[in-house]
Design a protein around this motif. Structure first.
Motif, mmCIF file in Angstrom:
data_model
loop_
_atom_site.group_PDB
_atom_site.id
_atom_site.type_symbol
_atom_site.label_atom_id
_atom_site.label_comp_id
_atom_site.label_asym_id
_atom_site.label_seq_id
_atom_site.Cartn_x
_atom_site.Cartn_y
_atom_site.Cartn_z
ATOM 1 N N TYR A 148 0.835 -1.197 0.000
ATOM 2 C CA TYR A 148 0.000 0.000 0.000
ATOM 3 C C TYR A 148 0.873 1.252 0.000
ATOM 4 N N THR A 149 0.339 2.293 -0.605
ATOM 5 C CA THR A 149 1.023 3.584 -0.561
ATOM 6 C C THR A 149 0.711 4.269 0.767
ATOM 7 N N GLU A 150 1.390 5.374 1.030
ATOM 8 C CA GLU A 150 1.142 6.096 2.278
ATOM 9 C C GLU A 150 -0.300 6.590 2.340
ATOM 10 N N GLU A 151 -0.833 7.025 1.192
ATOM 11 C CA GLU A 151 -2.213 7.503 1.161
ATOM 12 C C GLU A 151 -3.191 6.363 1.442
ATOM 13 N N GLU A 152 -2.915 5.199 0.900
ATOM 14 C CA GLU A 152 -3.805 4.052 1.126
ATOM 15 C C GLU A 152 -3.756 3.604 2.586
ATOM 16 N N ILE A 153 -2.555 3.647 3.185
ATOM 17 C CA ILE A 153 -2.440 3.290 4.596
ATOM 18 C C ILE A 153 -3.202 4.288 5.457
ATOM 19 N N ALA A 154 -3.094 5.576 5.117
ATOM 20 C CA ALA A 154 -3.827 6.602 5.858
ATOM 21 C C ALA A 154 -5.333 6.372 5.743
ATOM 22 N N ASP A 155 -5.794 5.980 4.554
ATOM 23 C CA ASP A 155 -7.223 5.728 4.368
ATOM 24 C C ASP A 155 -7.678 4.543 5.214
ATOM 25 N N ILE A 156 -6.850 3.507 5.303
ATOM 26 C CA ILE A 156 -7.206 2.342 6.125
ATOM 27 C C ILE A 156 -7.279 2.729 7.594
ATOM 28 N N VAL A 157 -6.310 3.547 8.051
ATOM 29 C CA VAL A 157 -6.297 3.967 9.450
ATOM 30 C C VAL A 157 -7.520 4.825 9.767
ATOM 31 N N HIS A 158 -7.895 5.701 8.830
ATOM 32 C CA HIS A 158 -9.033 6.602 9.061
ATOM 33 C C HIS A 158 -10.377 5.894 8.928
ATOM 34 N N ASN A 159 -10.505 5.027 7.934
ATOM 35 C CA ASN A 159 -11.810 4.456 7.603
ATOM 36 C C ASN A 159 -11.933 2.961 7.871
ATOM 37 N N GLY A 160 -10.825 2.285 8.182
ATOM 38 C CA GLY A 160 -10.885 0.851 8.416
ATOM 39 C C GLY A 160 -10.925 0.074 7.109
ATOM 40 N N LYS A 161 -10.825 -1.230 7.234
ATOM 41 C CA LYS A 161 -10.877 -2.100 6.064
ATOM 42 C C LYS A 161 -11.281 -3.496 6.493
ATOM 43 N N GLY A 162 -12.311 -4.042 5.811
ATOM 44 C CA GLY A 162 -12.766 -5.378 6.151
ATOM 45 C C GLY A 162 -13.235 -5.442 7.591
ATOM 46 N N GLY A 163 -12.657 -6.358 8.357
ATOM 47 C CA GLY A 163 -13.026 -6.502 9.763
ATOM 48 C C GLY A 163 -12.314 -5.516 10.673
ATOM 49 N N MET A 164 -11.433 -4.706 10.132
ATOM 50 C CA MET A 164 -10.696 -3.730 10.940
ATOM 51 C C MET A 164 -11.480 -2.431 11.034
ATOM 52 N N ALA A 165 -11.752 -2.008 12.252
ATOM 53 C CA ALA A 165 -12.480 -0.756 12.470
ATOM 54 C C ALA A 165 -11.540 0.437 12.320
ATOM 55 N N PRO A 166 -12.073 1.623 12.045
ATOM 56 C CA PRO A 166 -11.217 2.819 11.982
ATOM 57 C C PRO A 166 -10.458 3.017 13.286
ATOM 58 N N GLN A 167 -9.172 3.351 13.166
ATOM 59 C CA GLN A 167 -8.313 3.442 14.344
ATOM 60 C C GLN A 167 -7.792 4.848 14.614
ATOM 61 N N TYR A 168 -8.019 5.771 13.688
ATOM 62 C CA TYR A 168 -7.429 7.111 13.855
ATOM 63 C C TYR A 168 -7.991 7.798 15.105
ATOM 64 N N ASP A 169 -9.310 7.902 15.184
ATOM 65 C CA ASP A 169 -9.924 8.575 16.329
ATOM 66 C C ASP A 169 -9.670 7.814 17.624
ATOM 67 N N GLU A 170 -9.614 6.483 17.541
ATOM 68 C CA GLU A 170 -9.357 5.687 18.739
ATOM 69 C C GLU A 170 -7.980 6.005 19.320
ATOM 70 N N ASN A 171 -7.007 6.198 18.440
ATOM 71 C CA ASN A 171 -5.666 6.525 18.925
ATOM 72 C C ASN A 171 -5.600 7.942 19.485
ATOM 73 N N LEU A 172 -6.378 8.846 18.909
ATOM 74 C CA LEU A 172 -6.423 10.201 19.481
ATOM 75 C C LEU A 172 -7.016 10.165 20.882
ATOM 76 N N LYS A 173 -8.011 9.286 21.079
ATOM 77 C CA LYS A 173 -8.592 9.165 22.415
ATOM 78 C C LYS A 173 -7.589 8.562 23.398
ATOM 79 N N GLN A 174 -6.657 7.758 22.885
ATOM 80 C CA GLN A 174 -5.640 7.145 23.736
ATOM 81 C C GLN A 174 -4.532 8.123 24.118
#
Length: 302
Positions: free
Chosen positions: A246-272
């Motif tokens: 994946y490119t950096e943009e694609e990785i960022a999209d996965i982190v922000h929006n999730g993929k498959g069974g993976m939930a979005p993690q961006y906001d979760e990490n900000l809460k952490q």
């Protein structure tokens, strides 16, 4: 025996025999005929018949060996209890039982009925079939009860197997999961095609790149570690070499929006407690996990 009868002994008594009840002594011993008495219809068990059986067995064994060599066993990666995206599936011949146990009255508090009761009735019925159906009739349509039970059982097995496999394919599509053995098969096919074309197969990353980068410490604080492990080799998805996929943009999209069974993690990490700058650095560091970067020194800034 009949004749005149007088009291006392009479040497002149006439004896007349009617028939003969005496069993004659056999003078010839009966010997059952062997296979030579039936030319073209029988043969000697040893060695003729046994040799044919051995030859058929050898052909079958060679066929199995050819299949084993041409299609290796689809072994997956080592079992990982932390892999929440893994969908367990039994072998194809147990799919109907797997689907049966999904129904309400075959699972939970009724699990004994689904695992012992129903299979026990089916197996017991199979054992008792020769004793319950003793009809000399061999044509199936003249044995309606036995034939109906057989057809019903086959229909149920085919139906449950199809439902189970269809649902499995649907889950893979919804969650965006590619089974491990398919990933390995595709990877091996790409390598073979590259070798045929005279090219070197693509190199794969084998270790963490830029492990001393500050972003590596951010990764240890992020929620990624829960599924991907501290060494980026977690069962959910191996992140070593993620930059080759994946490119950096694609990785960022996965982190922000999730993929498959993976939930979005961006906001979760900000809460952490992570900051947006730290998340951007983490995404950029993940994009650098490439085979071509192995052995290089960490860049001054990325």
């Amino acid at each position: 025996m009949a004749g005149s009868h007088h009291n006392g002994n009479d040497n002149n008594e006439k004896i007349v025999y009617v028939g003969d009840s005496r069993v004659p002594k056999p003078t010839k011993v009966y010997t059952p005929r062997d296979y030579t008495a039936f030319p073209g219809k029988s043969e000697a068990f040893i060695p003729n018949f046994l040799l044919k059986e051995w030859m058929v067995g050898c052909v079958f064994l060679v066929g199995v060996l050819v299949l084993v060599v041409s299609h290796p066993a689809p072994l997956g990666y080592p079992a990982d209890p932390t892999n929440t995206g893994f969908i367990p599936m039994p072998d194809w011949y147990f799919l109907f039982m797997y689907q049966l146990l999904k129904y309400p009255y075959m699972s939970d508090q009724f699990i004994v009925l689904g695992t012992v009761g129903i299979p026990g009735l089916a197996f017991g019925g199979l054992l008792l079939a020769p004793f319950l159906d003793r009809s000399p009739e061999r044509r199936f349509y003249r044995r309606p009860v036995t034939s109906a039970m057989m057809l019903l059982s086959l229909a149920a097995i085919v139906y449950l197997t199809n439902v189970s496999w269809t649902h499995y394919q649907h889950e893979l599509e919804v969650n965006g999961i590619v089974p491990e053995h398919i990933e390995r098969e595709e990877k091996m096919r790409e390598e073979r095609e590259a070798l045929k074309a005279g090219e070197e197969p693509p190199k794969e990353a084998e270790s963490i790149v830029f492990a001393d980068d500050p972003a590596a410490e951010i990764y240890q604080k992020a929620t990624c570690v829960q599924c991907h492990g501290t060494d980026l080799r977690g069962g959910a998805a191996v992140l070593i070499g993620i930059g080759d996929k994946y490119t950096e943009e694609e990785i960022a999209d996965i982190v922000h929006n999730g993929k498959g069974g993976m939930a979005p993690q961006y906001d979760e990490n900000l809460k952490q407690g992570l900051t947006e700058e730290e998340m951007d650095s983490l995404i950029a560091w993940l994009a650098l996990q490439k085979a071509e970067n192995e052995g290089k020194e960490a860049p001054a800034a990325h």
